[in-house]
Enzyme design. Structure first.
Site, PDB file in Angstrom:
ATOM      1  N   GLY A   1       1.774   2.104  10.762  1.00  0.00           N
ATOM      2  CA  GLY A   1       2.690   3.245  10.642  1.00  0.00           C
ATOM      3  C   GLY A   1       3.306   3.668  11.965  1.00  0.00           C
ATOM      4  O   GLY A   1       3.908   4.739  12.060  1.00  0.00           O
TER       5      GLY A   1
ATOM      6  N   SER B   1       2.969  -2.260  10.380  1.00  0.00           N
ATOM      7  CA  SER B   1       4.417  -2.238  10.595  1.00  0.00           C
ATOM      8  C   SER B   1       5.077  -3.590  10.312  1.00  0.00           C
ATOM      9  O   SER B   1       6.015  -4.004  11.003  1.00  0.00           O
ATOM     10  CB  SER B   1       4.748  -1.757  12.009  1.00  0.00           C
ATOM     11  OG  SER B   1       4.228  -0.460  12.218  1.00  0.00           O
TER      12      SER B   1
ATOM     13  N   LYS C   1       0.109   4.249  -0.286  1.00  0.00           N
ATOM     14  CA  LYS C   1      -0.565   5.414   0.331  1.00  0.00           C
ATOM     15  C   LYS C   1      -0.352   6.664  -0.523  1.00  0.00           C
ATOM     16  O   LYS C   1      -0.271   6.572  -1.739  1.00  0.00           O
ATOM     17  CB  LYS C   1      -0.092   5.623   1.769  1.00  0.00           C
ATOM     18  CG  LYS C   1      -0.187   4.359   2.610  1.00  0.00           C
ATOM     19  CD  LYS C   1      -0.106   4.640   4.075  1.00  0.00           C
ATOM     20  CE  LYS C   1       0.002   3.327   4.843  1.00  0.00           C
ATOM     21  NZ  LYS C   1      -0.214   3.464   6.258  1.00  0.00           N
TER      22      LYS C   1
ATOM     23  N   ASN D   1       0.864  -1.188   0.000  1.00  0.00           N
ATOM     24  CA  ASN D   1       0.000   0.000   0.000  1.00  0.00           C
ATOM     25  C   ASN D   1       0.899   1.236   0.000  1.00  0.00           C
ATOM     26  O   ASN D   1       1.483   1.570   1.031  1.00  0.00           O
ATOM     27  CB  ASN D   1      -0.900  -0.036   1.246  1.00  0.00           C
ATOM     28  CG  ASN D   1      -1.739   1.228   1.373  1.00  0.00           C
ATOM     29  OD1 ASN D   1      -1.842   2.031   0.442  1.00  0.00           O
ATOM     30  ND2 ASN D   1      -2.342   1.413   2.538  1.00  0.00           N
TER      31      ASN D   1
ATOM     32  N   GLU E   1      -5.666  -5.393  10.306  1.00  0.00           N
ATOM     33  CA  GLU E   1      -4.681  -4.326  10.521  1.00  0.00           C
ATOM     34  C   GLU E   1      -5.016  -3.585  11.811  1.00  0.00           C
ATOM     35  O   GLU E   1      -5.830  -2.654  11.809  1.00  0.00           O
ATOM     36  CB  GLU E   1      -4.739  -3.330   9.365  1.00  0.00           C
ATOM     37  CG  GLU E   1      -4.433  -3.938   8.016  1.00  0.00           C
ATOM     38  CD  GLU E   1      -3.864  -2.888   7.073  1.00  0.00           C
ATOM     39  OE1 GLU E   1      -2.694  -3.040   6.703  1.00  0.00           O
ATOM     40  OE2 GLU E   1      -4.566  -1.924   6.740  1.00  0.00           O
TER      41      GLU E   1
ATOM     42  N   HIS F   1      -9.770   0.740   4.479  1.00  0.00           N
ATOM     43  CA  HIS F   1      -8.490   0.953   5.171  1.00  0.00           C
ATOM     44  C   HIS F   1      -8.746   1.866   6.371  1.00  0.00           C
ATOM     45  O   HIS F   1      -9.552   2.798   6.294  1.00  0.00           O
ATOM     46  CB  HIS F   1      -7.460   1.588   4.218  1.00  0.00           C
ATOM     47  CG  HIS F   1      -6.086   1.606   4.819  1.00  0.00           C
ATOM     48  ND1 HIS F   1      -5.700   2.560   5.733  1.00  0.00           N
ATOM     49  CD2 HIS F   1      -5.030   0.764   4.674  1.00  0.00           C
ATOM     50  CE1 HIS F   1      -4.454   2.312   6.117  1.00  0.00           C
ATOM     51  NE2 HIS F   1      -4.027   1.217   5.481  1.00  0.00           N
TER      52      HIS F   1
ATOM     53  N   GLU G   1      -7.252   4.272   7.603  1.00  0.00           N
ATOM     54  CA  GLU G   1      -7.069   5.715   7.375  1.00  0.00           C
ATOM     55  C   GLU G   1      -8.295   6.300   6.674  1.00  0.00           C
ATOM     56  O   GLU G   1      -8.665   7.451   6.917  1.00  0.00           O
ATOM     57  CB  GLU G   1      -5.771   5.955   6.590  1.00  0.00           C
ATOM     58  CG  GLU G   1      -4.553   5.753   7.488  1.00  0.00           C
ATOM     59  CD  GLU G   1      -3.287   5.297   6.786  1.00  0.00           C
ATOM     60  OE1 GLU G   1      -3.201   5.401   5.555  1.00  0.00           O
ATOM     61  OE2 GLU G   1      -2.373   4.814   7.484  1.00  0.00           O
TER      62      GLU G   1
HETATM   63  C1  PEP Z   1      -1.101  -0.063   5.859  1.00  0.00           C
HETATM   64  O1  PEP Z   1      -1.225   1.122   5.637  1.00  0.00           O
HETATM   65  O2  PEP Z   1      -1.922  -0.861   5.376  1.00  0.00           O
HETATM   66  C2  PEP Z   1       0.016  -0.499   6.692  1.00  0.00           C
HETATM   67  C3  PEP Z   1       0.029  -1.734   7.119  1.00  0.00           C
HETATM   68  O3  PEP Z   1       0.977   0.418   6.955  1.00  0.00           O
HETATM   69  P1  PEP Z   1       2.389   0.163   7.714  1.00  0.00           P
HETATM   70  O4  PEP Z   1       2.957  -1.111   7.167  1.00  0.00           O
HETATM   71  O5  PEP Z   1       3.215   1.355   7.405  1.00  0.00           O
HETATM   72  O6  PEP Z   1       2.068   0.024   9.166  1.00  0.00           O
END
Ligand code: PEP
Length: 258
Positions: free
Chosen positions: A175, A214, A13, A11, A169, A97, A99
């Site tokens: 993040g 992460s 972003k 992703n 997630e 997602h 976000e």
């Molecule tokens: C994501 O945005 O789906 C995600 C898992 O981000 P990160 O790996 O940066 O935590």
């Protein structure tokens, strides 16, 4: 035993430029050889999709949109329909997602409608679910995750849900550099799969459940080795060829049974 192919999804972003997205796509194309035993999908920003599609066309790498409208067309300024994504050769799309749920105030019901739009165009939606830190602390993890999944079940049924993928997630891990332990991820994935099995055992066993939050080259192997973790949705570590390949190499190793 049913074998689920590992899936590694990046992703991107709201990062990069046309130029950097182009070199990232080309870099991945040369680093990930054909005939691999796992699937790779990238989710670039919308405006980079045509170029990424052009680069990856005809290759073993797939691409998708980071979001999709809940409507098929019309007066919805700024939105992108599932049909538009399909026209760009997308096979995949993210739905819900955290976000988008947070900043875009997307409700479970809206996310379910987006999921349905994606299916209507033959796209594979990745339904993102996860709890906040406070929700985990107050032992609401399972209830929150099930309410996110249940809205989609209400909209498209278990057969519809089974055409997509679920990405667990935890919001507190996205993040932040904090990763769920492999055991924490497995616990939630097992909860999801066993609850789906009550609806349809075959779909539950076939459905791929990704972990996101992460995830990187250092923790991917432990996470992907868990029996109910079928790959990862990778944010920060998908932005360079080197970081993403560190995750892909773990999927490669596991897919070969090493
Ligand atoms: C994501 O945005 O789906 C995600 C898992 O981000 P990160 O790996 O940066 O935590």
């Amino acid at each position: 035993m049913l074998v689920r192919k590992l899936l590694v999804a990046g992703n991107w972003k709201m990062n990069g430029s046309i130029q950097s997205a182009s070199s990232l796509a080309s870099g991945l194309l040369s680093a990930i050889r054909d005939g691999i035993g796992y699937d790779v999908v990238v989710f670039p920003p919308f405006v980079h999709l045509p170029m990424v599609a052009h680069r990856l066309q005809g290759s073993h790498l797939q691409w998708g949109g980071q979001n999709v409208s809940a409507h098929s067309k019309g007066a919805f300024t700024s939105e992108i329909s599932a049909g538009m994504l399909k026209e760009l050769g997308c096979q995949w799309v993210l739905a819900g997602h955290s976000e988008c749920r947070h900043y875009g105030q997307e409700s479970n019901e809206l996310v379910a409608k987006k999921f349905a739009q994606a299916l209507g165009q033959g796209l594979m939606p990745v339904l993102c679910v996860g709890e906040t830190y406070e929700q985990r602390e107050s032992a609401e993890t399972e209830a929150i995750i099930w309410s996110q999944i249940d809205a989609v079940l209400t909209e498209v049924g278990v057969a519809g849900l089974g055409q997509g993928v679920i990405a667990y997630e935890p919001v507190w891990a996205i993040g932040t550099g904090l990763t769920a332990t492999a055991e924490q991820a497995q616990e939630v994935h097992q909860f999801i799969r066993s609850h789906l099995a009550v609806k349809d055992d075959i779909i539950a066993r076939r459905m791929r459940l990704l972990y996101g939050g992460s995830c990187n080259g250092s923790n991917a192997e432990a996470l992907f080795s868990m029996p109910d973790v079928d790959g990862g949705l990778i944010g920060g570590a998908s932005l360079t060829v080197e970081d993403f390949m560190a995750v892909c190499q773990k999927a490669d190793k596991l897919s070969k049974g090493e």
